[in-house]
Design a protein around this motif. Structure first.
Motif, PDB file in Angstrom:
ATOM      1  N   ARG A  87       0.862  -1.199   0.000  1.00 41.57           N
ATOM      2  CA  ARG A  87       0.000   0.000   0.000  1.00 41.57           C
ATOM      3  C   ARG A  87       0.890   1.237   0.000  1.00 41.57           C
ATOM      4  O   ARG A  87       2.034   1.190   0.436  1.00 41.57           O
ATOM      5  CB  ARG A  87      -0.961   0.000   1.174  1.00 41.57           C
ATOM      6  N   PRO A  88       0.359   2.361  -0.466  1.00 41.78           N
ATOM      7  CA  PRO A  88       1.148   3.598  -0.500  1.00 41.78           C
ATOM      8  C   PRO A  88       1.451   4.111   0.915  1.00 41.78           C
ATOM      9  O   PRO A  88       0.647   3.942   1.836  1.00 41.78           O
ATOM     10  CB  PRO A  88       0.245   4.599  -1.226  1.00 41.78           C
ATOM     11  N   LEU A  89       2.603   4.713   1.056  1.00 40.55           N
ATOM     12  CA  LEU A  89       3.009   5.365   2.298  1.00 40.55           C
ATOM     13  C   LEU A  89       3.126   6.853   2.000  1.00 40.55           C
ATOM     14  O   LEU A  89       3.870   7.246   1.102  1.00 40.55           O
ATOM     15  CB  LEU A  89       4.351   4.809   2.774  1.00 40.55           C
ATOM     16  N   VAL A  90       2.384   7.667   2.720  1.00 37.35           N
ATOM     17  CA  VAL A  90       2.408   9.116   2.500  1.00 37.35           C
ATOM     18  C   VAL A  90       3.259   9.783   3.572  1.00 37.35           C
ATOM     19  O   VAL A  90       3.487   9.236   4.646  1.00 37.35           O
ATOM     20  CB  VAL A  90       0.983   9.727   2.487  1.00 37.35           C
ATOM     21  N   HIS A  91       3.730  10.978   3.257  1.00 38.09           N
ATOM     22  CA  HIS A  91       4.595  11.702   4.183  1.00 38.09           C
ATOM     23  C   HIS A  91       3.872  12.036   5.478  1.00 38.09           C
ATOM     24  O   HIS A  91       2.688  12.373   5.480  1.00 38.09           O
ATOM     25  CB  HIS A  91       5.101  12.995   3.532  1.00 38.09           C
ATOM     26  N   ARG A  92       4.607  11.901   6.566  1.00 45.42           N
ATOM     27  CA  ARG A  92       4.157  12.333   7.883  1.00 45.42           C
ATOM     28  C   ARG A  92       5.401  12.556   8.713  1.00 45.42           C
ATOM     29  O   ARG A  92       6.509  12.203   8.311  1.00 45.42           O
ATOM     30  CB  ARG A  92       3.184  11.321   8.502  1.00 45.42           C
ATOM     31  N   HIS A  93       5.248  13.128   9.888  1.00 48.42           N
ATOM     32  CA  HIS A  93       6.406  13.420  10.731  1.00 48.42           C
ATOM     33  C   HIS A  93       6.871  12.214  11.532  1.00 48.42           C
ATOM     34  O   HIS A  93       8.027  12.148  11.923  1.00 48.42           O
ATOM     35  CB  HIS A  93       6.104  14.598  11.663  1.00 48.42           C
ATOM     36  N   GLU A  94       6.001  11.243  11.766  1.00 48.85           N
ATOM     37  CA  GLU A  94       6.369  10.049  12.516  1.00 48.85           C
ATOM     38  C   GLU A  94       7.163   9.095  11.621  1.00 48.85           C
ATOM     39  O   GLU A  94       6.828   8.907  10.464  1.00 48.85           O
ATOM     40  CB  GLU A  94       5.127   9.309  13.037  1.00 48.85           C
ATOM     41  N   PRO A  95       8.180   8.464  12.174  1.00 46.85           N
ATOM     42  CA  PRO A  95       8.922   7.483  11.380  1.00 46.85           C
ATOM     43  C   PRO A  95       8.088   6.237  11.111  1.00 46.85           C
ATOM     44  O   PRO A  95       7.097   5.978  11.793  1.00 46.85           O
ATOM     45  CB  PRO A  95      10.128   7.147  12.255  1.00 46.85           C
ATOM     46  N   VAL A  96       8.501   5.483  10.127  1.00 47.56           N
ATOM     47  CA  VAL A  96       7.897   4.191   9.833  1.00 47.56           C
ATOM     48  C   VAL A  96       8.817   3.124  10.443  1.00 47.56           C
ATOM     49  O   VAL A  96      10.024   3.333  10.576  1.00 47.56           O
ATOM     50  CB  VAL A  96       7.711   4.004   8.307  1.00 47.56           C
ATOM     51  N   THR A  97       8.242   1.998  10.844  1.00 45.28           N
ATOM     52  CA  THR A  97       9.022   0.909  11.440  1.00 45.28           C
ATOM     53  C   THR A  97       9.419  -0.086  10.365  1.00 45.28           C
ATOM     54  O   THR A  97       8.598  -0.466   9.530  1.00 45.28           O
ATOM     55  CB  THR A  97       8.192   0.187  12.523  1.00 45.28           C
ATOM     56  N   TYR A 150      12.090  -8.322   5.254  1.00 46.94           N
ATOM     57  CA  TYR A 150      11.694  -7.065   5.879  1.00 46.94           C
ATOM     58  C   TYR A 150      10.188  -6.866   5.776  1.00 46.94           C
ATOM     59  O   TYR A 150       9.564  -7.333   4.836  1.00 46.94           O
ATOM     60  CB  TYR A 150      12.276  -5.844   5.142  1.00 46.94           C
ATOM     61  N   GLU A 151       9.674  -6.086   6.720  1.00 48.11           N
ATOM     62  CA  GLU A 151       8.352  -5.483   6.612  1.00 48.11           C
ATOM     63  C   GLU A 151       8.504  -4.017   6.977  1.00 48.11           C
ATOM     64  O   GLU A 151       9.055  -3.690   8.034  1.00 48.11           O
ATOM     65  CB  GLU A 151       7.341  -6.137   7.547  1.00 48.11           C
ATOM     66  N   VAL A 152       8.045  -3.154   6.087  1.00 50.98           N
ATOM     67  CA  VAL A 152       7.976  -1.717   6.363  1.00 50.98           C
ATOM     68  C   VAL A 152       6.542  -1.478   6.794  1.00 50.98           C
ATOM     69  O   VAL A 152       5.615  -1.740   6.018  1.00 50.98           O
ATOM     70  CB  VAL A 152       8.340  -0.885   5.111  1.00 50.98           C
ATOM     71  N   LYS A 153       6.355  -0.989   8.048  1.00 53.97           N
ATOM     72  CA  LYS A 153       5.012  -1.060   8.595  1.00 53.97           C
ATOM     73  C   LYS A 153       4.760  -0.036   9.687  1.00 53.97           C
ATOM     74  O   LYS A 153       5.674   0.586  10.207  1.00 53.97           O
ATOM     75  CB  LYS A 153       4.774  -2.454   9.141  1.00 53.97           C
ATOM     76  N   ASP A 154       3.505   0.076  10.029  1.00 48.62           N
ATOM     77  CA  ASP A 154       3.006   0.716  11.233  1.00 48.62           C
ATOM     78  C   ASP A 154       2.365  -0.410  12.041  1.00 48.62           C
ATOM     79  O   ASP A 154       2.208  -1.523  11.523  1.00 48.62           O
ATOM     80  CB  ASP A 154       1.955   1.786  10.893  1.00 48.62           C
ATOM     81  N   PRO A 155       1.959  -0.157  13.276  1.00 48.45           N
ATOM     82  CA  PRO A 155       1.352  -1.246  14.054  1.00 48.45           C
ATOM     83  C   PRO A 155       0.125  -1.880  13.398  1.00 48.45           C
ATOM     84  O   PRO A 155      -0.123  -3.068  13.569  1.00 48.45           O
ATOM     85  CB  PRO A 155       0.969  -0.573  15.376  1.00 48.45           C
ATOM     86  N   ASP A 156      -0.614  -1.102  12.609  1.00 36.73           N
ATOM     87  CA  ASP A 156      -1.872  -1.616  12.066  1.00 36.73           C
ATOM     88  C   ASP A 156      -1.847  -1.920  10.566  1.00 36.73           C
ATOM     89  O   ASP A 156      -2.850  -2.358  10.016  1.00 36.73           O
ATOM     90  CB  ASP A 156      -3.005  -0.632  12.362  1.00 36.73           C
ATOM     91  N   GLN A 157      -0.708  -1.688   9.891  1.00 39.68           N
ATOM     92  CA  GLN A 157      -0.665  -1.986   8.449  1.00 39.68           C
ATOM     93  C   GLN A 157       0.758  -2.124   7.931  1.00 39.68           C
ATOM     94  O   GLN A 157       1.691  -1.558   8.480  1.00 39.68           O
ATOM     95  CB  GLN A 157      -1.402  -0.913   7.659  1.00 39.68           C
ATOM     96  N   VAL A 158       0.881  -2.901   6.869  1.00 40.55           N
ATOM     97  CA  VAL A 158       2.165  -3.138   6.210  1.00 40.55           C
ATOM     98  C   VAL A 158       2.155  -2.393   4.881  1.00 40.55           C
ATOM     99  O   VAL A 158       1.183  -2.462   4.130  1.00 40.55           O
ATOM    100  CB  VAL A 158       2.394  -4.652   5.979  1.00 40.55           C
ATOM    101  N   TYR A 159       3.250  -1.697   4.598  1.00 39.21           N
ATOM    102  CA  TYR A 159       3.387  -0.967   3.335  1.00 39.21           C
ATOM    103  C   TYR A 159       4.194  -1.770   2.307  1.00 39.21           C
ATOM    104  O   TYR A 159       3.865  -1.773   1.127  1.00 39.21           O
ATOM    105  CB  TYR A 159       4.062   0.386   3.561  1.00 39.21           C
TER     106      TYR A 159
END
Length: 143
Positions: free
Chosen positions: A65-75, A92-101
């Protein structure tokens, strides 16, 4: 299995004309996480492990899924899926707690930069990598 966790900041310059992180930028994110894993966490103080060089032999990337700019880092979570005599595979997984990018993998070959030849994985490196080896990966450990 232990996973290495890297907190990756997003930069405004990472965005493309469509307002999300450009697909090529994810390769840089993976590199940042891999370097953090292999060099900052290399075993032993003053250890030569992983410092002699390595090269990327292969990347596979699935853009979920697309990742849009924000001030918080991505994990970025990474782990080892295969250890061979002269190569290793990192997932690897590039992700936030609730979704994988992004889900990705990289084949890395240790390399002797001075001699310009691939080299074998040392016993110390293998011991370090085993801590991150996926428990569910069948046949991931080559002789």
């Amino acid at each position: 299995m232990t996973r290495h966790i890297y907190s990756c900041p997003l930069r405004w310059s990472d965005m493309d004309a469509f307002g999300h992180v450009n697909n090529a930028v994810f390769v840089r994110y993976l590199e940042e996480a891999r370097i953090d894993f292999m060099f900052r966490l290399a075993p032993g103080d003053g250890s030569p492990s992983f410092s002699g060089g390595s090269v990327v032999a292969r990347h596979e990337i699935d853009y979920v899924r697309p990742l849009v700019h924000r001030h918080e880092p991505v994990t970025i979570e990474l782990w080892v899926t295969k250890i061979g005599a002269a190569s290793l595979t990192i997932a690897y997984e590039v992700k936030d707690p609730d979704q994988v990018y992004v889900r990705a993998s990289t084949v890395v070959v240790p390399f002797n930069l001075e001699a310009q030849v691939p080299r074998r994985i040392s016993a110390e490196e293998k011991s370090f990598l085993l801590e991150y080896l996926d428990d569910d990966t069948s046949g991931a450990l080559a002789a």
